[in-house]
Design an enzyme around this catalytic site. Structure first.
Site, PDB file in Angstrom:
ATOM      1  N   HIS A   1       0.903  -1.187   0.044  1.00 52.40           N
ATOM      2  CA  HIS A   1       0.058  -0.125  -0.083  1.00 52.40           C
ATOM      3  C   HIS A   1       0.867   1.233  -0.119  1.00 52.40           C
ATOM      4  CE1 HIS A   1      -3.190  -2.639   2.353  1.00 52.40           C
ATOM      5  NE2 HIS A   1      -3.549  -2.265   1.088  1.00 52.40           N
TER       6      HIS A   1
ATOM      7  N   ARG B   1      -2.092  -6.199  -8.451  1.00 58.81           N
ATOM      8  CA  ARG B   1      -1.038  -7.162  -8.212  1.00 58.81           C
ATOM      9  C   ARG B   1      -1.098  -8.237  -9.067  1.00 58.81           C
ATOM     10  NH1 ARG B   1      -3.664  -8.259  -2.382  1.00 58.81           N
ATOM     11  NH2 ARG B   1      -5.503  -8.095  -3.783  1.00 58.81           N
TER      12      ARG B   1
ATOM     13  N   SER C   1      -3.306  -7.252   3.099  1.00 64.50           N
ATOM     14  CA  SER C   1      -3.509  -7.405   4.436  1.00 64.50           C
ATOM     15  C   SER C   1      -3.921  -8.418   5.235  1.00 64.50           C
ATOM     16  CB  SER C   1      -4.402  -6.103   4.877  1.00 64.50           C
ATOM     17  OG  SER C   1      -3.876  -4.819   4.554  1.00 64.50           O
TER      18      SER C   1
END
Length: 159
Positions: free
Chosen positions: A17, A90, A127
């Site tokens: 991030h 990603r 996360s």
């Protein structure tokens, strides 16, 4: 003034991030980090804790503003006169979903979405994955800013 938003839940913020936010901060005069409030999900960290962590780890960029939002991201953008959303990608699987969101957001409000390919170092990082590995005792220190890692270890020790 060129403005953009980097939205997400950031529970917690990862180096991936941070990489996207940092790169956006070089392209825009102001980068808003919008921390999503999802009433149906119980996060590991409160919204206020996430905001504080993000403010701390982005302070050196000098042009990042952090706040929460609830509802449609395009409404957040309209209220703040933000014409662009910056999203990290990603993998191809991210693109499929994010393209639909970008097209919907543009159709609703004219807000554009800029896709930034993730640094290969962070291409696997999320996360959720960090929390899962840390919960089972795995070392995730290299995946998080140091203060965020400390907060994660402390929070998991409380559980």
């Amino acid at each position: 003034m060129r403005r953009a938003v980097c939205p997400g839940s950031f529970d917690p913020i990862t180096n991936g991030h941070l990489d996207i936010i940092g790169r956006a901060s070089k392209l825009y005069d102001v980068v808003h980090v919008a921390v999503m409030i999802n009433q149906s999900k119980k996060g590991l960290f409160t919204i206020d804790e996430r905001i504080e962590m993000i403010r701390e780890v982005t302070a050196d960029f000098g042009n990042v503003e952090v706040e929460s939002f609830h509802g449609l991201l395009v409404d957040f953008c309209k209220q703040r006169d933000i014409p662009a959303i910056v999203k990290g990608l990603r993998a191809v699987s991210d693109f499929d979903y994010e393209l639909q969101m970008a097209q919907m957001n543009n159709g609703l409000s004219g807000v554009e979405t800029l896709f930034v390919p993730t640094n290969p170092t962070y291409s696997f990082l999320s996360s959720s994955l960090v929390k899962e590995v840390a919960t089972w005792g795995g070392d995730v220190a290299h995946l998080l800013p140091p203060t965020v890692h400390e907060a994660l270890v402390e929070r998991l020790a409380q559980k």
